[in-house]
Scaffold this active site. Structure first.
Site, PDB file in Angstrom:
ATOM      1  N   LYS A  94      90.517 -66.346   3.050  1.00 21.59           N
ATOM      2  CA  LYS A  94      91.567 -66.227   2.031  1.00 21.59           C
ATOM      3  C   LYS A  94      91.001 -65.496   0.817  1.00 21.59           C
ATOM      4  O   LYS A  94      89.783 -65.460   0.629  1.00 21.59           O
ATOM      5  CB  LYS A  94      92.092 -67.606   1.645  1.00 21.59           C
ATOM      6  CG  LYS A  94      91.034 -68.522   1.047  1.00 21.59           C
ATOM      7  CD  LYS A  94      91.594 -69.919   0.873  1.00 21.59           C
ATOM      8  CE  LYS A  94      90.605 -70.851   0.225  1.00 21.59           C
ATOM      9  NZ  LYS A  94      90.209 -70.509  -1.141  1.00 21.59           N
ATOM     10  N   ASP A 115      86.374 -74.513   1.942  1.00 23.29           N
ATOM     11  CA  ASP A 115      85.440 -73.718   1.121  1.00 23.29           C
ATOM     12  C   ASP A 115      84.075 -74.377   0.884  1.00 23.29           C
ATOM     13  O   ASP A 115      83.590 -74.438  -0.258  1.00 23.29           O
ATOM     14  CB  ASP A 115      86.076 -73.403  -0.246  1.00 23.29           C
ATOM     15  CG  ASP A 115      87.360 -72.586  -0.141  1.00 23.29           C
ATOM     16  OD1 ASP A 115      87.818 -72.349   0.987  1.00 23.29           O
ATOM     17  OD2 ASP A 115      87.906 -72.198  -1.181  1.00 23.29           O
ATOM     18  N   CYS A 169      91.282 -75.344  -4.772  1.00 21.47           N
ATOM     19  CA  CYS A 169      91.582 -75.005  -3.379  1.00 21.47           C
ATOM     20  C   CYS A 169      91.975 -76.217  -2.540  1.00 21.47           C
ATOM     21  O   CYS A 169      92.841 -76.117  -1.678  1.00 21.47           O
ATOM     22  CB  CYS A 169      90.429 -74.218  -2.781  1.00 21.47           C
ATOM     23  SG  CYS A 169      90.276 -72.613  -3.621  1.00 21.47           S
ATOM     24  N   HIS A 215      86.219 -62.819  -0.874  1.00 20.94           N
ATOM     25  CA  HIS A 215      86.762 -61.809  -1.784  1.00 20.94           C
ATOM     26  C   HIS A 215      86.072 -60.452  -1.631  1.00 20.94           C
ATOM     27  O   HIS A 215      84.847 -60.397  -1.476  1.00 20.94           O
ATOM     28  CB  HIS A 215      86.547 -62.244  -3.237  1.00 20.94           C
ATOM     29  CG  HIS A 215      87.242 -63.507  -3.620  1.00 20.94           C
ATOM     30  ND1 HIS A 215      88.601 -63.688  -3.478  1.00 20.94           N
ATOM     31  CD2 HIS A 215      86.765 -64.663  -4.182  1.00 20.94           C
ATOM     32  CE1 HIS A 215      88.923 -64.892  -3.935  1.00 20.94           C
ATOM     33  NE2 HIS A 215      87.840 -65.505  -4.352  1.00 20.94           N
ATOM     34  N   ASP A 242      86.623 -68.890   1.121  1.00 24.39           N
ATOM     35  CA  ASP A 242      86.998 -67.993   0.037  1.00 24.39           C
ATOM     36  C   ASP A 242      86.242 -66.692   0.329  1.00 24.39           C
ATOM     37  O   ASP A 242      85.013 -66.721   0.499  1.00 24.39           O
ATOM     38  CB  ASP A 242      86.543 -68.629  -1.282  1.00 24.39           C
ATOM     39  CG  ASP A 242      87.441 -68.292  -2.442  1.00 24.39           C
ATOM     40  OD1 ASP A 242      88.649 -68.053  -2.249  1.00 24.39           O
ATOM     41  OD2 ASP A 242      86.932 -68.271  -3.587  1.00 24.39           O
ATOM     42  N   HIS A 244      82.211 -64.514  -7.278  1.00 22.82           N
ATOM     43  CA  HIS A 244      81.819 -65.556  -6.318  1.00 22.82           C
ATOM     44  C   HIS A 244      82.371 -65.222  -4.936  1.00 22.82           C
ATOM     45  O   HIS A 244      83.376 -64.521  -4.806  1.00 22.82           O
ATOM     46  CB  HIS A 244      82.342 -66.937  -6.767  1.00 22.82           C
ATOM     47  CG  HIS A 244      83.839 -67.025  -6.736  1.00 22.82           C
ATOM     48  ND1 HIS A 244      84.630 -66.548  -7.749  1.00 22.82           N
ATOM     49  CD2 HIS A 244      84.681 -67.496  -5.793  1.00 22.82           C
ATOM     50  CE1 HIS A 244      85.905 -66.737  -7.446  1.00 22.82           C
ATOM     51  NE2 HIS A 244      85.971 -67.300  -6.265  1.00 22.82           N
TER      52      HIS A 244
HETATM   53 ZN   LIG Z   1      87.698 -67.422  -5.180  1.00 23.48          ZN
END
Ligand SMILES: [Zn+2]
Length: 207
Positions: free
Chosen positions: A110, A9, A155, A53, A51, A85
């Site tokens: 992810k 990340d 993470c 989303h 990351d 985020h």
């Molecule tokens: Zn996140």
């Protein structure tokens, strides 16, 4: 032993001025670049997690009617509520500008399911779905992972613990990690927990 470098990340939102900036997060980019060069020289794979989303992700406090930094339950799992985020395809979700990303062989995303968070680069927090990372590593006959990134206490920690449970030897590059530290000792405690579970804690110069 076949060894891969896993960068966790290293995205804009976790760095300076990002939506969920980790203190000194930018400091790890130069460590990551040096590690990338070491692995390139040895012809060993370099992979990274992102990351990633959807905008309606329920780990975002604003989507769950909660307060940033507080804890609660999301679909039966403990959840820290985060600011918005790393929304997919936005600038905040891109890898840090100074990271030498052209040498990354494979990316794993992810946190794509809005109903469950995913700290680990292997599985969501409920361990219901795989990101494909374990399957890819098996296909490459990787036995050792060298891990660094953001954030130590989330993470990185859960990726390292899952890697160990899956049977990988895991090295954590401690100068290549920084933590959120909602509580002041969270990152130190996370490193101790990783070590207790079998990870080696190394400095960049030792890898
Ligand atoms: Zn996140």
């Amino acid at each position: 032993m076949n060894n891969a470098l896993l960068l966790v990340d290293l995205q804009n939102d976790f760095c300076f001025n990002g939506a969920l900036a980790v203190p000194e997060g930018d400091e790890v980019i130069k460590v990551a670049n040096q590690a990338i060069h070491n692995f390139r020289r040895r012809n060993q794979p370099i992979i990274a997690s992102l990351d990633w989303h959807p905008a309606n992700h329920k780990s975002f406090a604003v989507n769950s009617g909660t307060q940033v930094g507080e804890s609660g339950i999301l679909n039966g799992l403990p959840q820290v509520w985060w600011p918005v985020h790393c929304v997919e395809k936005t600038q905040g979700a891109m890898l840090h500008q100074q990271l030498e990303k052209e040498y990354i062989n494979k990316l794993f995303v992810k946190g794509c399911d809005c109903d469950v968070d995913s700290y680990s680069a292997f599985f969501d927090n409920g361990k219901q779905n795989s990101t494909g990372l374990n399957e890819w590593l098996s296909g490459q006959k990787i036995e050792r992972l060298t891990i660094l990134g953001l954030a130590t206490d989330y993470c990185v920690k859960y990726t390292v613990l899952d890697g160990l449970r899956l049977g990988y030897a895991v090295d954590v590059v401690i100068d290549g990690c920084r933590g959120v530290n909602l509580r002041p000792n969270d990152s130190n405690n996370a490193l101790l927990e990783m070590q207790a579970e079998g990870a080696r804690l190394l400095k960049l110069e030792e890898i």
